[in-house]
Motif scaffolding. Structure first.
Motif, PDB file in Angstrom:
ATOM      1  N   UNK A  43      39.860  53.596  55.836  1.00 42.85           N
ATOM      2  CA  UNK A  43      40.264  53.181  54.494  1.00 42.85           C
ATOM      3  C   UNK A  43      39.052  53.101  53.587  1.00 42.85           C
ATOM      4  N   UNK A  44      39.324  53.153  52.296  1.00 40.44           N
ATOM      5  CA  UNK A  44      38.306  53.007  51.262  1.00 40.44           C
ATOM      6  C   UNK A  44      38.796  51.930  50.297  1.00 40.44           C
ATOM      7  N   UNK A  45      37.944  50.939  50.009  1.00 41.56           N
ATOM      8  CA  UNK A  45      38.309  49.869  49.089  1.00 41.56           C
ATOM      9  C   UNK A  45      37.538  49.965  47.790  1.00 41.56           C
ATOM     10  N   UNK A  46      38.225  49.736  46.679  1.00 42.72           N
ATOM     11  CA  UNK A  46      37.599  49.767  45.360  1.00 42.72           C
ATOM     12  C   UNK A  46      37.716  48.390  44.717  1.00 42.72           C
ATOM     13  N   UNK A  47      36.654  47.964  44.041  1.00 44.53           N
ATOM     14  CA  UNK A  47      36.650  46.674  43.361  1.00 44.53           C
ATOM     15  C   UNK A  47      36.210  46.906  41.924  1.00 44.53           C
ATOM     16  N   UNK A  48      37.116  46.653  40.993  1.00 42.71           N
ATOM     17  CA  UNK A  48      36.863  47.000  39.602  1.00 42.71           C
ATOM     18  C   UNK A  48      36.273  45.812  38.852  1.00 42.71           C
ATOM     19  N   UNK A  49      35.185  46.050  38.134  1.00 45.83           N
ATOM     20  CA  UNK A  49      34.517  45.006  37.374  1.00 45.83           C
ATOM     21  C   UNK A  49      35.305  44.731  36.104  1.00 45.83           C
ATOM     22  N   UNK A  50      35.764  43.485  35.965  1.00 46.52           N
ATOM     23  CA  UNK A  50      36.598  43.156  34.806  1.00 46.52           C
ATOM     24  C   UNK A  50      36.631  41.658  34.591  1.00 46.52           C
ATOM     25  N   UNK A  54      48.039  50.613  37.019  1.00 40.94           N
ATOM     26  CA  UNK A  54      47.680  51.550  38.073  1.00 40.94           C
ATOM     27  C   UNK A  54      46.590  51.021  38.991  1.00 40.94           C
ATOM     28  N   UNK A  55      45.824  50.027  38.520  1.00 40.15           N
ATOM     29  CA  UNK A  55      44.633  49.604  39.256  1.00 40.15           C
ATOM     30  C   UNK A  55      44.723  48.128  39.631  1.00 40.15           C
ATOM     31  N   UNK A  56      45.051  47.843  40.881  1.00 36.40           N
ATOM     32  CA  UNK A  56      45.002  46.460  41.352  1.00 36.40           C
ATOM     33  C   UNK A  56      43.558  45.991  41.387  1.00 36.40           C
ATOM     34  N   UNK A  57      43.365  44.698  41.256  1.00 37.31           N
ATOM     35  CA  UNK A  57      42.009  44.162  41.170  1.00 37.31           C
ATOM     36  C   UNK A  57      41.134  44.577  42.330  1.00 37.31           C
ATOM     37  N   UNK A  93      29.135  42.373  51.552  1.00 36.22           N
ATOM     38  CA  UNK A  93      28.998  41.048  50.962  1.00 36.22           C
ATOM     39  C   UNK A  93      30.258  40.746  50.176  1.00 36.22           C
ATOM     40  N   UNK A  94      30.424  39.502  49.814  1.00 39.07           N
ATOM     41  CA  UNK A  94      31.520  39.158  48.920  1.00 39.07           C
ATOM     42  C   UNK A  94      31.245  39.736  47.531  1.00 39.07           C
ATOM     43  N   UNK A  95      32.300  40.023  46.805  1.00 46.03           N
ATOM     44  CA  UNK A  95      32.125  40.456  45.427  1.00 46.03           C
ATOM     45  C   UNK A  95      31.551  39.319  44.590  1.00 46.03           C
ATOM     46  N   UNK A  96      30.861  39.676  43.509  1.00 42.32           N
ATOM     47  CA  UNK A  96      30.388  38.632  42.600  1.00 42.32           C
ATOM     48  C   UNK A  96      31.582  38.161  41.757  1.00 42.32           C
ATOM     49  N   UNK A  97      31.630  36.853  41.516  1.00 47.33           N
ATOM     50  CA  UNK A  97      32.669  36.280  40.656  1.00 47.33           C
ATOM     51  C   UNK A  97      32.054  35.143  39.840  1.00 47.33           C
ATOM     52  N   UNK A 146      51.459  16.073  31.611  1.00 47.60           N
ATOM     53  CA  UNK A 146      51.233  17.439  31.153  1.00 47.60           C
ATOM     54  C   UNK A 146      49.852  17.883  31.604  1.00 47.60           C
ATOM     55  N   UNK A 147      49.785  19.074  32.170  1.00 47.17           N
ATOM     56  CA  UNK A 147      48.499  19.593  32.653  1.00 47.17           C
ATOM     57  C   UNK A 147      48.395  21.071  32.296  1.00 47.17           C
ATOM     58  N   UNK A 148      47.545  21.375  31.324  1.00 46.29           N
ATOM     59  CA  UNK A 148      47.341  22.771  30.923  1.00 46.29           C
ATOM     60  C   UNK A 148      46.167  23.340  31.722  1.00 46.29           C
ATOM     61  N   UNK A 149      46.421  24.457  32.406  1.00 43.64           N
ATOM     62  CA  UNK A 149      45.419  25.088  33.251  1.00 43.64           C
ATOM     63  C   UNK A 149      45.035  26.426  32.625  1.00 43.64           C
ATOM     64  N   UNK A 150      43.756  26.560  32.294  1.00 46.97           N
ATOM     65  CA  UNK A 150      43.227  27.818  31.757  1.00 46.97           C
ATOM     66  C   UNK A 150      42.197  28.343  32.747  1.00 46.97           C
ATOM     67  N   UNK A 151      42.540  29.408  33.419  1.00 45.67           N
ATOM     68  CA  UNK A 151      41.675  29.958  34.457  1.00 45.67           C
ATOM     69  C   UNK A 151      41.113  31.304  33.996  1.00 45.67           C
ATOM     70  N   UNK A 152      39.785  31.426  34.083  1.00 50.38           N
ATOM     71  CA  UNK A 152      39.105  32.663  33.683  1.00 50.38           C
ATOM     72  C   UNK A 152      38.109  33.022  34.767  1.00 50.38           C
ATOM     73  N   UNK A 153      38.013  34.304  35.076  1.00 50.41           N
ATOM     74  CA  UNK A 153      36.956  34.769  35.987  1.00 50.41           C
ATOM     75  C   UNK A 153      36.526  36.190  35.619  1.00 50.41           C
TER      76      UNK A 153
END
Length: 1005
Positions: free
Chosen positions: A531-538, A648-651, A469-473, A501-508
């Motif tokens: 391959x093995x894929x890892x998805x870190x909760x952050x 060390x840890x890509x998303x 499934x897709x990761x939760x976001x 002027x356009x201020x963009x604040x992106x959070x996930x």
């Protein structure tokens, strides 16, 4: 920190002080023209009045020494122009509708007489564009309100014009974007009343589709609340920025001196519909459907001639069946697997319903339930204060969408809360100056939530079987915008300047379980993942402030020739919040936390030039030519797969089997490993070869060169024809190159301490050339229509992909990026679109009022479209060269064998015998099939509506609508499976919708 804040404040003050010249057409429209006496000489000092027929608002200007007048900014709506001068009769033209983003030219001829005498003349807005060089279409409220729209989504109307693609199924509409003239779909500036209305972290619509899900019904704003929208593309004025292809600006409705309102209900039920093509084929029966869209609006004066309001509400409740198709394991495969893998597969995936050519893999087809619950509110107040105008508007969407997946127990839900607000103030500073200020707020709160994902220890994929499934976001992007525009008229020059002027604040906040990928069924049986894929909760956050300044001069060299000159400068400071390498070396050292993620690009100057020539005095023919350079600012979505917790840890980290300790290759031990290193990255074993997702620190912003040559002719008072050549080239487009792959000769990676490195660089490009023809017929004997034809050629270099992949999925050889050059994804060579409306004559002259009522008031409306097939990129699904990566690798072509089968009976489109996967594997080389070298099926659509209007009183009417989508019940097949080693290769498993009927009732007063 204080220095940065002080700099931002100073930039804001300077920007507002310098704010200049813009026709400010983003927030409304302009009217220009010349006033002449009976000898055709220009008359200076004439008082010209623009009278709004809805609000009684009057704006006046005076003609200059050239007899020229201009209203730089007026609210969209019905107007009449009036000219007054001593010694002449008062002359006034016909009532016409001024649209947002347009600049019609209306010339007036005075006659000698007393000022007290008023003469009506035929002067009105021409149907052709005689003032600007951009290409675009205005879609009026009548079109948006009355055409049969499948789901009543305004974005469906955008793609009805030439050179525009917005369908997500095409690939060019990925993440809710719109592609103008071959540009990236993520390069469109989408605005609501002149302020940002995008998803925030990507330039797509604020909808579920922007999160990788399905489409919302009420997309951002209800069609009932739209006054009109204007799309602007190719060589547009310098006032338009942040657009690599086009600008879409929607104008919402406002109130007037008269009370108006609407109540409506749109209803569908499966009892009215035909059965779906594949449901028939698989004996699934007709899918249940319960569809209701309902609401209403009211508008009127709070204080007559001064204060007006508009309020709209629309709700939707939909329960329908969506077809779910996918490959699943058979019992013959399941019995050979370990208990842990077998339990996961049987938990996620259903049993097969159809056999395939592989006895270990079956196909599952079923209808499953999807739901939409949506509510949208919009409130607007307009205040007239003499020569000032104030508008305040707030929109709020409360929407919930749930879509099934291949797993019956794991649907994905998308709760979304969306807000957009604007405050707009315009002020006339005499007859030759005007200022406009806009403040905007745009926020999306959207949660992509796959159900029960926490019960799965790890996801699995193997040879076409996708047990994942897709990761939760949880997305929470917010945009604040400030724009100020000032216009001044001097002689033959209309000068415009502005700041934006356009201020963009992106959070996930995101995460999910790890994943295991196996190449073949033999590999999963033997527990040999590739391959093995890892998805870190952050939690992640990125922030920047986009700044734009511009100046535009529309210079009237003569009554027949106008030159448009402009320049725009844009700057977007580097994003902050994640870790990136601090050079162009993908293997280099990382920056520190909260440092800029890439270097500043301060070179974004965009010149604009155009010529408008009207060879005949009657303005029946116009020749326009223009060129422009525009820029696409960095978008947060491209950087969220990079490291945020630790360098060390890509998303989302992918590890080849050779880079993972043997104990973690055993399913599902990766879950323990993922938890371990997320909590303490320093506990990584020395033998672990980390993957990287990084970007070129010295990247340049994407920029687009665009040009066009158009000839337009007003054939009759109501018919206009146009032929245009459109060219466009997008450069420095973002793409991803997988590096540090395994050397087949040595079996090791060049940098032995690292795994695969996904290097994001702005190096791809797109080229586009097209012939675009259009015919526009205003109301004539009950008929009006718009017809568009596009003959286009578009090519992409270095696998540009609007569906947003971060691993270079379409790229075959990372050391030969030119080898992934081919037809542009999602672009058809030929496209025809037609929309028409015809009021059926009959009954108006009958004496019997009952017969007259029964036979009159009928209208037929339709949307017809056809396109040629979309490009297909055929891949092998295997790692021929032994690089540790199978994505993007293509097979060889077998000479003399037709690659197409094209069977409508079996839905097999591609011929597996035309491709070979044996030669390259033995020779350790890539296949010779070209990139996107094949084409899928063409597509034809026809949606229709038959409307009957009952005129209850002079001010009240009731309309009954019967609408059908896919009126002819024509089966439009989707694209086939293009992975050669898949058990369903070449098979088409999806199709366009069957014929659907919709019944509607609308009461208008």
């Amino acid at each position: 920190m204080r220095a940065r804040a002080g700099s931002a404040a100073l930039a804001l003050v300077l920007g507002l002080w310098l704010a200049g010249l813009a026709p400010a057409q983003i927030g409304g429209g302009s009217i220009v023209g010349t006033v002449r006496d009976p000898s055709a000489a220009p008359v200076p000092g004439v008082r010209v009045v623009a009278h709004n027929q809805d609000t009684n608002e009057e704006r006046f200007v005076a003609t200059n020494t050239e007899g020229y007048y201009e209203f730089p900014l007026l609210a969209a709506g019905p107007y009449r122009i009036r000219a007054e001068a001593q010694g002449f009769n008062v002359v006034q033209g016909e009532v016409f509708t001024l649209s947002t983003g347009t600049r019609p030219r209306i010339d007036l001829a005075l006659t000698v007489g007393a000022v007290s005498e008023k003469i009506d003349v035929s002067a009105t807005a021409p149907q052709i564009n005689t003032t600007t060089t951009d290409l675009g279409v205005v879609m009026t409220r009548t079109r948006a309100d009355e055409l049969p729209l499948n789901g009543r989504n305004f974005q469906e109307l955008v793609s009805l014009q030439a050179g525009v693609v917005s369908s997500p199924s095409s690939g060019a509409g990925g993440r809710g974007g719109i592609s103008f003239h071959g540009s990236t779909a993520l390069g469109t500036n989408m605005m609501l009343d002149g302020v940002d209305m995008s998803f925030g972290e990507v330039n797509g619509a604020a909808s579920f589709q922007s999160a990788g899900g399905g489409g919302t019904l009420i997309n951002t704003v209800s069609v009932e609340a739209i006054q009109e929208f204007k799309s602007t593309a190719s060589a547009s004025s310098a006032e338009y920025g942040r657009a690599g292809g086009g600008v879409l600006n929607i104008t919402t409705r406002s109130g007037s001196n008269d009370w108006h309102g609407t109540l409506f209900e749109f209803f569908r039920n499966d009892k009215l519909n035909a059965n779906d093509f594949f449901s028939n084929k698989n004996n699934l029966g007709k899918s249940p459907l319960r569809w209701n869209q309902f609401g209403g609006n009211v508008a009127g004066p709070i204080k007559r001639d001064k204060v007006f309001f508009f309020f709209n509400y629309e709700g939707a409740k939909v329960r329908r069946q969506s077809q779910v198709t996918g490959n699943v394991p058979t019992e013959a495969l399941l019995v050979q697997l370990t208990p842990e893998i077998r339990n996961t597969l049987t938990t996620i995936l259903p049993a097969p319903t159809n056999a395939t050519s592989n006895p270990l893999i079956g196909q599952h087809v079923r209808n499953d339930r999807s739901t939409n619950d949506e509510q949208t509110f919009l409130t607007r107040v307009d205040v007239l204060l003499g020569q000032q105008r104030l508008a305040v508007r707030h929109s709020y969407n409360n929407q919930d969408y749930a879509t099934p997946s291949l797993s019956p127990t794991m649907p994905t839900t998308y709760p979304m809360r969306y807000q957009n607000a604007v405050v707009e103030h315009t002020m006339n500073l005499g007859s030759a100056m005007l200022n406009e200020l806009r403040l905007g707020f745009n926020r999306v709160d959207l949660f992509r939530n796959p159900a029960n994902y926490e019960k799965i220890p790890a996801y699995i994929s193997v040879q076409g079987i996708n047990a994942s499934m897709s990761n939760f976001i949880h997305f929470l992007p917010t945009t604040y915008s400030v724009a100020d525009n000032f216009t001044i008229l001097r002689g033959r020059h209309s000068i415009k300047m502005g700041v934006d002027l356009r201020e963009v604040r992106s959070v996930r906040y995101q995460g999910g379980p790890p994943s295991y990928s196996y190449t073949t069924t033999a590999d999963i049986i033997a527990q040999r993942p590739v391959s093995v894929g890892l998805s870190f909760t952050t939690s992640k956050g990125l922030r920047t402030l986009n700044t734009g300044f511009y100046i535009q001069d529309d210079w009237r060299l003569s009554p027949k020739l106008q030159v448009n000159l402009g320049v725009r400068y844009e700057y977007s400071p580097p994003l902050r919040g994640g870790f990136n390498v601090n050079s162009s070396d993908p293997y280099g050292a990382y920056n520190a936390a909260q440092e800029p993620m890439f270097a500043s690009d301060r070179n974004d100057f965009g010149p604009r030039v155009g010529i408008v020539w009207t060879p005949d005095a009657a303005q029946r023919t116009v020749v326009r030519a223009g060129g422009a350079v525009s820029y696409i600012m960095p978008q947060a979505i491209h950087y969220y797969d990079m490291a945020f917790i630790s360098p060390k840890l890509s998303g989302v980290s992918s590890f080849a089997a050779a880079d993972v300790p043997a104990s973690y290759l055993i399913y599902p031990n990766a879950i323990a490993f993922q938890t371990l290193i997320q909590n303490n990255p320093d506990l990584l074993p020395p033998s672990m070869k980390l993957s990287r997702s990084v970007a070129d620190y010295n990247r340049r912003d994407t920029y687009v060169g665009m040009w066009n040559l158009a000839v337009q002719r007003q054939v009759t008072k109501t018919l206009a024809l146009q032929a245009a050549y459109v060219g466009q080239r997008t450069l420095k487009l973002i793409s991803v190159r997988p590096l540090n792959l395994v050397n087949p000769a040595t079996g090791t990676r060049p940098v032995t301490s690292l795994g695969q490195v996904n290097f994001e660089e702005n190096a791809a490009n797109i080229s586009y050339n097209s012939l675009e023809l259009s015919a526009n017929q205003k109301l004539w004997h009950g008929l009006n229509y718009d017809a568009y034809f596009t003959l286009a050629d578009g090519r992409g270099y270095y696998a540009p992909d609007d569906t947003i992949t971060f691993t270079g999925g379409g790229l075959q050889d990372p050391l030969n990026i030119a080898g992934s050059t081919g037809p542009l994804q999602g672009l058809s060579k030929r496209v025809f679109r037609n929309i028409f409306s015809y009021s059926i004559p009959g009954g108006t002259r009958l004496q019997n009022r009952y017969l007259r009522g029964a036979l009159s008031g009928w209208t037929l409306r339709s949307i017809i479209g056809w396109r040629s097939g979309l490009p297909l990129n055929l891949t092998s699904g295997n790692d021929f060269v032994g690089s540790g990566r199978s994505a993007g690798q293509r097979p060889d072509v077998v000479a003399g064998v037709d690659p197409y089968i094209g069977s409508h009976d079996t839905q097999v489109w591609l011929n597996a015998a035309a491709f070979s996967i044996t030669g390259p594997k033995a020779e350790k080389r890539y296949g010779n099939l070209g990139y996107y070298a094949l084409r899928g099926p063409s597509a034809f659509t026809m949606d229709s509506g038959l409307h009957k209007t009952f005129q209850l009183t002079e001010a009240q009417r009731l309309t009954v609508r019967l609408e059908s989508f896919n009126t002819l019940n024509h089966t439009t097949l989707g694209n086939p499976n293009t992975t050669l080693n898949s058990a369903t290769f070449g098979l088409i498993t999806g199709a366009g919708s069957q014929r659907l009927y919709q019944v509607a009732l609308k009461y208008v007063f």
